[in-house]
Design an enzyme around this catalytic site. Structure first.
Site, PDB file in Angstrom:
ATOM      1  N   GLU A  84       0.889  -1.176   0.000  1.00 30.74           N
ATOM      2  CA  GLU A  84       0.000   0.000   0.000  1.00 30.74           C
ATOM      3  C   GLU A  84       0.916   1.213   0.000  1.00 30.74           C
ATOM      4  OE1 GLU A  84      -3.146  -0.077  -0.275  1.00 30.74           O
ATOM      5  OE2 GLU A  84      -3.701  -2.106   0.281  1.00 30.74           O
ATOM      6  N   CYS A 131      -2.175   9.119   2.120  1.00 28.06           N
ATOM      7  CA  CYS A 131      -1.919   8.563   0.783  1.00 28.06           C
ATOM      8  C   CYS A 131      -3.030   8.957  -0.173  1.00 28.06           C
ATOM      9  CB  CYS A 131      -1.774   7.055   0.871  1.00 28.06           C
ATOM     10  SG  CYS A 131      -3.135   6.275   1.740  1.00 28.06           S
TER      11      CYS A 131
HETATM   12  P1  NAP Z   1       8.234   4.923   4.682  1.00 27.77           P
HETATM   13  O1  NAP Z   1       9.439   5.732   4.897  1.00 27.77           O
HETATM   14  O2  NAP Z   1       8.254   3.886   3.615  1.00 27.77           O
HETATM   15  O3  NAP Z   1       7.883   4.255   6.084  1.00 27.77           O
HETATM   16  C1  NAP Z   1       6.834   3.323   6.230  1.00 27.77           C
HETATM   17  C2  NAP Z   1       7.329   2.171   7.090  1.00 27.77           C
HETATM   18  O4  NAP Z   1       8.321   1.452   6.354  1.00 27.77           O
HETATM   19  C3  NAP Z   1       8.018   2.631   8.373  1.00 27.77           C
HETATM   20  O5  NAP Z   1       7.746   1.698   9.388  1.00 27.77           O
HETATM   21  C4  NAP Z   1       9.485   2.607   7.978  1.00 27.77           C
HETATM   22  O6  NAP Z   1      10.357   2.518   9.077  1.00 27.77           O
HETATM   23  C5  NAP Z   1       9.514   1.363   7.132  1.00 27.77           C
HETATM   24  N1  NAP Z   1      10.636   1.252   6.213  1.00 27.77           N
HETATM   25  C6  NAP Z   1      11.116   2.197   5.375  1.00 27.77           C
HETATM   26  N2  NAP Z   1      12.160   1.707   4.664  1.00 27.77           N
HETATM   27  C7  NAP Z   1      12.334   0.418   5.065  1.00 27.77           C
HETATM   28  C8  NAP Z   1      13.260  -0.612   4.713  1.00 27.77           C
HETATM   29  N3  NAP Z   1      14.208  -0.423   3.803  1.00 27.77           N
HETATM   30  N4  NAP Z   1      13.156  -1.793   5.336  1.00 27.77           N
HETATM   31  C9  NAP Z   1      12.189  -2.005   6.262  1.00 27.77           C
HETATM   32  N5  NAP Z   1      11.295  -1.067   6.649  1.00 27.77           N
HETATM   33  C10 NAP Z   1      11.358   0.132   6.049  1.00 27.77           C
HETATM   34  O7  NAP Z   1       6.962   5.793   4.400  1.00 27.77           O
HETATM   35  P2  NAP Z   1       6.674   7.260   4.922  1.00 27.77           P
HETATM   36  O8  NAP Z   1       7.291   8.158   3.934  1.00 27.77           O
HETATM   37  O9  NAP Z   1       6.987   7.452   6.340  1.00 27.77           O
HETATM   38  O10 NAP Z   1       5.087   7.247   4.800  1.00 27.77           O
HETATM   39  C11 NAP Z   1       4.413   7.997   3.911  1.00 27.77           C
HETATM   40  C12 NAP Z   1       4.171   7.242   2.619  1.00 27.77           C
HETATM   41  O11 NAP Z   1       3.231   6.200   2.871  1.00 27.77           O
HETATM   42  C13 NAP Z   1       3.547   8.120   1.579  1.00 27.77           C
HETATM   43  O12 NAP Z   1       4.105   7.860   0.323  1.00 27.77           O
HETATM   44  C14 NAP Z   1       2.090   7.682   1.612  1.00 27.77           C
HETATM   45  O13 NAP Z   1       1.399   7.987   0.432  1.00 27.77           O
HETATM   46  C15 NAP Z   1       2.212   6.240   1.897  1.00 27.77           C
HETATM   47  N6  NAP Z   1       0.975   5.692   2.462  1.00 27.77           N
HETATM   48  C16 NAP Z   1       0.271   4.789   1.725  1.00 27.77           C
HETATM   49  C17 NAP Z   1      -0.927   4.282   2.209  1.00 27.77           C
HETATM   50  C18 NAP Z   1      -1.739   3.295   1.417  1.00 27.77           C
HETATM   51  O14 NAP Z   1      -2.592   2.638   2.009  1.00 27.77           O
HETATM   52  N7  NAP Z   1      -1.529   3.146   0.118  1.00 27.77           N
HETATM   53  C19 NAP Z   1      -1.382   4.696   3.459  1.00 27.77           C
HETATM   54  C20 NAP Z   1      -0.632   5.612   4.170  1.00 27.77           C
HETATM   55  C21 NAP Z   1       0.548   6.093   3.659  1.00 27.77           C
HETATM   56  P3  NAP Z   1      11.119   3.818   9.660  1.00 27.77           P
HETATM   57  O15 NAP Z   1      10.083   4.732  10.194  1.00 27.77           O
HETATM   58  O16 NAP Z   1      11.977   3.223  10.731  1.00 27.77           O
HETATM   59  O17 NAP Z   1      11.898   4.410   8.522  1.00 27.77           O
END
Ligand code: NAP
Length: 473
Positions: free
Chosen positions: A229, A263
């Site tokens: 997602e 998102c």
């Molecule tokens: P993110 O950096 O990808 O973080 C999301 C989760 O993934 C966090 O727990 C993060 O941990 C973890 N993570 C990141 N890189 C990782 C890796 N290499 N290995 C393992 N875990 C990893 O996302 P964000 O930028 O904080 O969140 C916003 C994004 O989420 C936006 O793009 C938004 O559109 C999207 N989103 C999508 C939905 C949907 O349902 N489609 C819903 C909500 C948000 P850390 O915090 O420790 O880095």
């Protein structure tokens, strides 16, 4: 310590959490595996009772949960209360409907005997979740998979550790067995190690493309199933005959809800030329009315962003957009408060080679486009690497639905605000990810759809007909 609650309104470091050790991860995996074996013999109905108790406990502790979330990531307390209630609704819905959804399904077949598909658990799941809806994101995966009998390990965002822990505690206190959801403060390497482990059979991630790519490739290498997602740049299309009072009521909320950090926030407003000026004026007026302040105060209507870095990154994106020719028609001025506030901002004149046309801005910034035909609106909406959701406003909702069906996304709402309910599937296409959460589709995401064909005796005609590849003689 990477996991910290830093209140984005006061900038105070509220609490730090130690990283999970490899030994703790190993224990969690084994507890999960043992629970998976135990769940196999437990009727689904029994887990339904526990999940109803989880919903009740969430409601009982609603204000404590909402407060923890507001302090973790700055969300308005009233919005946090809404998120908490939605979690209870999701838990109740799966508690009520999973038994029926997970019943064996008979298959009509010309085979000798009868065939059915049974729905079995597959094993421990790795769940990786973001900070923007710290509870709802957990519940979207937890409720259906708890009912299936898949134990889960949670790695939540490093800036919402308190929310992660309180939700895990509430689930346990409500009567879920240890291991049903284990919250761990894991490093990225530990997430990969968990996915590689044979006790883990799938991974669900909500987050950015960066996080998604890392988790999906670890899972792909190990042939484990995933749901992704990811981000979105959802269009909000206003057709020439739309009811502009309704549009005015909904457009600003659809961008500023959760301080624009959603998102499915409407990030691109695509407006027909006859109503364009009116639309921009209405949006400016609505944006100018929001009141930044303490997110715990019910009078505040604009929350701070979740971290200092998030605010700085967004400012950089807006600066880049302006350098590439975008026009600021409202906002982009500092807010004189210590918290991580970003003034709601409206950009126009964004050309297709402007980074703002292609890159998700995760905060209160609206990009508005003017179009002269419906075909142009649809083409522009689809000119995105993302495909999550969208909204269409049309004078006639049937016609709006025809336009909606041409938008390349996973979900479109016509003449309404977008919302999430357990019976509605949630998810996208293209770089917004794959798979669905919630509804029957989400229920089946990590299920072994096992075929059982039952006959009283072998079908000798089938043997003679050569349907079996190897002739035993
Ligand atoms: P993110 O950096 O990808 O973080 C999301 C989760 O993934 C966090 O727990 C993060 O941990 C973890 N993570 C990141 N890189 C990782 C890796 N290499 N290995 C393992 N875990 C990893 O996302 P964000 O930028 O904080 O969140 C916003 C994004 O989420 C936006 O793009 C938004 O559109 C999207 N989103 C999508 C939905 C949907 O349902 N489609 C819903 C909500 C948000 P850390 O915090 O420790 O880095």
């Amino acid at each position: 310590m990477a996991y910290k609650t830093i209140n984005p309104y006061t900038n105070e470091v509220v609490k730090e959490y130690s990283n999970t050790t490899d030994q703790e991860l190993e224990e969690a995996l084994q507890i999960g595996k043992n629970l998976y074996e135990k769940f196999k013999t437990q009727p689904v109905k029994e887990r339904g009772k526990i999940l109803h108790d989880v919903a009740a406990k969430i409601r009982e502790q609603a204000d404590e949960l909402a407060r923890a979330c507001t302090i973790d990531m700055g969300k308005l307390f009233t919005e946090a209360q809404g998120e908490v209630e939605l979690c209870a609704i999701i838990a109740d819905w799966f508690a009520d409907h999973s038994e029926e959804m997970l019943k064996p399904e008979p298959v009509e077949t010309s085979a000798h005997g009868t065939a059915e598909i049974q729905h079995h658990a597959t094993g421990v799941l790795m769940m990786v979740e973001p900070w923007n809806f710290p509870y709802y994101q957990i519940m979207r995966v937890f409720a259906p998979n708890f009912m299936v009998g898949n134990p889960m390990i949670l790695k939540h965002a490093s800036n919402t550790p308190t929310s992660a822990q309180v939700m895990a505690d509430v689930i346990l206190e409500a009567g879920a067995p240890k291991g049903a959801l284990t919250n761990l403060f894991m490093t990225y390497d530990q997430v990969t190690a968990a996915i590689e482990d044979s006790r883990v059979q799938g991974a669900a991630l909500t987050g950015s493309e960066r996080g998604g790519e890392a988790v999906a490739s670890a899972a792909g290498k190990n042939l484990k199933k995933t749901t992704m997602e990811l981000g979105g740049m959802d269009p909000f299309i206003v057709l020439d005959d739309a009811n502009m009072d309704d549009v005015s009521n909904i457009a600003w909320r659809s961008r500023l809800y959760n301080a624009g950090q959603e998102c499915t926030s409407s990030k691109r407003f695509i407006v027909m030329e006859n109503v364009y000026d009116e639309f921009v004026e209405q949006l400016k007026e609505s944006f100018s009315k929001v009141k930044p302040g303490d997110p715990l105060d019910p009078k505040t209507t604009l929350a701070p962003m979740n971290t200092k870095k998030a605010k700085e990154d967004l400012q950089e994106q807006v600066d880049e957009a302006i350098n590439a020719g975008a026009k600021v028609v409202y906002g982009n001025e500092p807010i004189d408060l210590p918290g991580q506030f970003f003034m709601p901002t409206i950009l126009t004149n964004v050309d297709r080679d402007n980074p703002a046309h292609t890159t998700e801005m995760f905060g209160p910034v609206a990009v508005v486009y003017k179009v002269s035909t419906e075909e142009e609106a649809i083409e522009l909406a689809n000119d995105s690497s993302y495909g999550l959701g969208g909204i269409v406003f049309a004078g006639d909702s049937e016609h709006g639905a025809e336009v909606a069906s041409q938008i390349e996304t996973g979900m479109v709402f016509v003449n309404d605000f977008r919302y999430s309910l357990p019976e509605l599937p949630f998810g996208g296409v293209k770089r917004s990810g794959y798979g669905r959460e919630m509804s029957r589709l989400g229920q089946m995401a990590f299920v072994n759809e096992k075929l059982i064909v039952k006959a009283d005796r072998p079908d000798m005609n089938n043997l003679a007909g050569g349907l079996i590849a190897t002739d035993p003689e």
